[in-house]
Structures are given as C-alpha cells and as structure tokens.
Design an enzyme around this catalytic site. Structure first.
Site, PDB file in Angstrom:
ATOM      1  N   GLU A  56       2.805  31.889  92.779  1.00  0.00           N
ATOM      2  CA  GLU A  56       2.946  31.342  91.540  1.00  0.00           C
ATOM      3  C   GLU A  56       3.798  31.603  89.937  1.00  0.00           C
ATOM      4  O   GLU A  56       4.793  31.972  89.154  1.00  0.00           O
ATOM      5  CB  GLU A  56       3.277  29.379  91.508  1.00  0.00           C
ATOM      6  CG  GLU A  56       3.918  28.397  91.260  1.00  0.00           C
ATOM      7  CD  GLU A  56       3.376  27.389  90.903  1.00  0.00           C
ATOM      8  OE1 GLU A  56       4.730  26.275  90.343  1.00  0.00           O
ATOM      9  OE2 GLU A  56       2.685  26.473  91.795  1.00  0.00           O
ATOM     10  N   ASN A  69      -0.569  41.792  86.310  1.00  0.00           N
ATOM     11  CA  ASN A  69      -1.372  42.679  85.371  1.00  0.00           C
ATOM     12  C   ASN A  69      -2.816  41.805  86.677  1.00  0.00           C
ATOM     13  O   ASN A  69      -4.024  43.102  86.544  1.00  0.00           O
ATOM     14  CB  ASN A  69      -1.151  41.913  84.606  1.00  0.00           C
ATOM     15  CG  ASN A  69      -2.922  40.165  84.335  1.00  0.00           C
ATOM     16  OD1 ASN A  69      -2.291  39.091  84.902  1.00  0.00           O
ATOM     17  ND2 ASN A  69      -3.137  40.223  83.669  1.00  0.00           N
ATOM     18  N   TYR A 127      -5.488  43.091  69.908  1.00  0.00           N
ATOM     19  CA  TYR A 127      -6.954  43.287  69.257  1.00  0.00           C
ATOM     20  C   TYR A 127      -7.720  44.727  68.641  1.00  0.00           C
ATOM     21  O   TYR A 127      -8.194  44.966  67.956  1.00  0.00           O
ATOM     22  CB  TYR A 127      -8.084  43.039  70.258  1.00  0.00           C
ATOM     23  CG  TYR A 127      -8.145  43.869  71.230  1.00  0.00           C
ATOM     24  CD1 TYR A 127      -8.777  44.805  71.311  1.00  0.00           C
ATOM     25  CD2 TYR A 127      -7.535  43.197  72.905  1.00  0.00           C
ATOM     26  CE1 TYR A 127      -8.551  45.884  72.441  1.00  0.00           C
ATOM     27  CE2 TYR A 127      -7.372  44.309  73.584  1.00  0.00           C
ATOM     28  CZ  TYR A 127      -8.366  45.631  73.708  1.00  0.00           C
ATOM     29  OH  TYR A 127      -8.076  46.587  74.809  1.00  0.00           O
ATOM     30  N   LYS A 139       2.864  47.176  84.996  1.00  0.00           N
ATOM     31  CA  LYS A 139       3.348  45.603  85.189  1.00  0.00           C
ATOM     32  C   LYS A 139       4.263  45.593  85.965  1.00  0.00           C
ATOM     33  O   LYS A 139       4.255  44.167  86.742  1.00  0.00           O
ATOM     34  CB  LYS A 139       3.175  44.864  83.769  1.00  0.00           C
ATOM     35  CG  LYS A 139       1.462  45.433  83.567  1.00  0.00           C
ATOM     36  CD  LYS A 139       1.453  44.192  82.574  1.00  0.00           C
ATOM     37  CE  LYS A 139      -0.062  44.041  81.359  1.00  0.00           C
ATOM     38  NZ  LYS A 139       0.411  42.922  80.551  1.00  0.00           N
ATOM     39  N   ALA A 146       3.765  40.658  79.141  1.00  0.00           N
ATOM     40  CA  ALA A 146       2.802  40.029  78.183  1.00  0.00           C
ATOM     41  C   ALA A 146       3.840  38.877  77.587  1.00  0.00           C
ATOM     42  O   ALA A 146       3.041  37.876  77.816  1.00  0.00           O
ATOM     43  CB  ALA A 146       2.123  40.832  77.684  1.00  0.00           C
ATOM     44  N   ASP A 151      -2.204  36.743  82.417  1.00  0.00           N
ATOM     45  CA  ASP A 151      -1.807  36.861  80.937  1.00  0.00           C
ATOM     46  C   ASP A 151      -1.736  35.425  79.995  1.00  0.00           C
ATOM     47  O   ASP A 151      -2.448  35.237  78.737  1.00  0.00           O
ATOM     48  CB  ASP A 151      -0.741  38.096  80.446  1.00  0.00           C
ATOM     49  CG  ASP A 151      -1.294  39.247  80.666  1.00  0.00           C
ATOM     50  OD1 ASP A 151      -1.863  39.136  80.261  1.00  0.00           O
ATOM     51  OD2 ASP A 151      -0.317  40.034  80.196  1.00  0.00           O
ATOM     52  N   THR A 161      -1.995  47.737  82.950  1.00  0.00           N
ATOM     53  CA  THR A 161      -1.961  47.774  82.220  1.00  0.00           C
ATOM     54  C   THR A 161      -0.673  49.096  81.576  1.00  0.00           C
ATOM     55  O   THR A 161      -0.026  48.474  82.485  1.00  0.00           O
ATOM     56  CB  THR A 161      -3.039  47.497  80.890  1.00  0.00           C
ATOM     57  OG1 THR A 161      -2.611  47.742  79.350  1.00  0.00           O
ATOM     58  CG2 THR A 161      -3.244  49.894  81.134  1.00  0.00           C
ATOM     59  N   GLY A 190      -6.197  39.120  69.681  1.00  0.00           N
ATOM     60  CA  GLY A 190      -5.752  39.217  70.613  1.00  0.00           C
ATOM     61  C   GLY A 190      -6.988  39.501  71.352  1.00  0.00           C
ATOM     62  O   GLY A 190      -6.637  39.512  73.427  1.00  0.00           O
ATOM     63  N   GLY A 202       8.135  41.257  76.563  1.00  0.00           N
ATOM     64  CA  GLY A 202       7.099  42.646  77.555  1.00  0.00           C
ATOM     65  C   GLY A 202       6.929  41.973  79.182  1.00  0.00           C
ATOM     66  O   GLY A 202       6.842  40.632  79.096  1.00  0.00           O
TER      67      GLY A 202
END
Length: 287
Positions: free
Chosen positions: A85, A94, A224, A73, A137, A109, A69, A245, A135
C-alpha cells in the site's frame, strides 16, 4: 565489519549507481548479526538502465530481497508483480522481495523518515510541512505526511510540473516553484530537503536562504554526508533545530529488513535496533 557467510545464507543486497559509499551493508549486516539471522547483505553496482539485467540475475542466484537507491527507484516498477500500500501510494519503491520468482515492491522511506523525526520529538499531525524536491524520497515523505494527519503539505521544486504531478488529487497538497519558497517559510513548521543539494560528491545547486522560516521550525535534510550539511548550516544560522538524514537511513533500513524477512518488529525491537545502528554509523543526527 566481519560477516559470516555459509552455504545456507540467504542473500540480500542494495543496488545503485554509485553504490560504493553506501552505509546499507554496514547497517543491514549489523542487524542480521544482532537478530541471529543466517543472511548476508551486499552492495552491488548496477548502472542506470540495467535494472532488468539485475532482476534476471537476482532470480537466477537466489537473492531474497534488495534495496534500491538512485537512479532505480522508479525504473524497477515495470518488473514488479505487486506493491504494498505504501509503495502504490507514492509510485516509488526502495525495497523489493522475491517470493516464488515474483517481485513485490515496498517503500520504507516515508515511514523511516517519520520514525526518525519521532525520535527527535516531532511528528506530522497538525503540522504545516514544506518539502524541497519531488523525487522518489519526496513522494514517500509527502504521502506519509498526508496519511499521518499533516495540516498541509507544500511541494517546492525547480520543475513545477513535476511538483504538480505529485500533488495532483491530494487536497492538502500544493505545488510551488522555488521562487515561491520565501513566501511559504513563515507558515512552515517542518522544512524537509529531499534534494541532493550539498551532498558529498554532488555538484551544482544552491541552498536557498532560510531567514524567513517560522521561529522554532525544524529543518530536516535527507542527506547525511556531510553530517552537518549546508542546508542544516543555513537553518542553524537562524537558530532553528536541524537534523541530517542518518535517522531516516537507519529506520528505513529497519523497516526494509522487516519486509525482507516477512516479519514484524515490535516497538522495543525497532528502538533497540535504531540505537544500535546510529551508534555503528558514527554519525550524529544533530551535530
């Protein structure tokens, strides 16, 4: 939760800075127990810039796989021997597994996010998608949206060159500054916040007004904590469905474990694990 460790147990981990707040050990150890796997998943604090030190230690002590995290990343990329891929497409990782001393990177993600919106009755095909942030994510999500048949993907970021770099070479993608957001909202079916704005313990950042968002559009936050985020509150103020999330966290964890174990979970297993993890998290995706 109680976990069992044996001398034969495989070690898995998540690294980050900070990491004490992470729900990943709870989720992963719950799945390992549910699946009857002899493995243990730990949270390990690794400071920014120290990924190389962790990689050396992980190889030495036999860690089989680990999640990353913030802020690791992209820092992990030079240490990888190969990427899946999905990871290659977004240039962000991640999840990493270690086989014969070599590191293979994966990104769950995007596929985790897609599965989370599918669980809410939504999907990318034919939708006009607007993403806040550029970023790691965001990269995974926009690439998944493109591959899944989204009609358009607009990336909105305070630093325009970063959004432009993400969109470069992708026909359905366009980069925009935050000042342009209001003009994009009326044609947005799915609005996604990938920034840390409103996250517990994160200072700064202002939630943009969402009064112009298309009627019926879904507002998705990738954070979240809190469960009802300021971004969600702003969307709900105008009658929009909004979710946090936790679903993304749950489903990316499922696909990460699938990667670590070098196996494939059928849809029934993914659905069963998803329900189990949402329950143990104690977080309602749409409070």
């Amino acid at each position: 939760m109680k976990v069992e460790y044996k001398n034969s147990s495989r070690l898995l981990a998540v690294i980050g800075d900070p990491i004490a707040h992470s729900l990943s050990p709870l989720l992963q150890n719950t799945m390992l127990s549910e699946l009857g796997e002899d493995a243990l998943y730990l949270a390990i604090p690794v400071a920014a810039g120290r990924v190389g030190d962790f990689v050396s230690a992980a190889k030495a002590i036999g860690i089989r796989g680990f999640n990353l995290t913030m802020p690791h990343k992209e820092d992990i990329l030079p240490y990888l021997s190969s990427m899946t891929e999905e990871a290659a497409a977004c240039g962000s990782v991640n999840s990493v597994r270690i086989l014969d001393g070599k590191l293979e990177g994966h990104s769950t993600d995007g596929i985790g996010f897609r599965r989370s919106i599918q669980s809410l009755g939504w999907d990318f095909p034919g939708k006009h998608v607007t993403v806040l942030g550029a970023g790691g994510a965001a990269k995974s999500i926009v690439m998944t949206a493109e591959a899944s048949g989204a009609a358009s993907v607009r990336v909105v970021n305070r630093t325009l060159p970063k959004a432009e770099a993400l969109c470069h070479g992708h026909e359905i993608m366009s980069a925009h500054s935050l000042t342009e957001l209001d003009s994009l909202l009326p044609a947005t079916d799915l609005l996604i916040n990938t920034t840390p704005m409103g996250m517990h313990g994160v200072q700064g950042g202002t939630i943009p007004p969402l009064g112009a968002l298309k009627s019926g559009a879904l507002a998705m936050d990738c954070i979240y904590a809190p469960a009802l985020t300021p971004f969600m509150e702003e969307a709900k103020k105008y009658g929009h469905p909004a979710a946090n999330g936790i679903g993304m966290l749950v489903y990316q964890a499922i696909y990460a474990l699938e990667f670590f174990l070098n196996t494939h979970f059928d849809e029934e297993t993914v659905a069963r694990l998803g329900e189990k993890l949402l329950a143990v998290s104690g977080i309602d995706p749409m409070p």
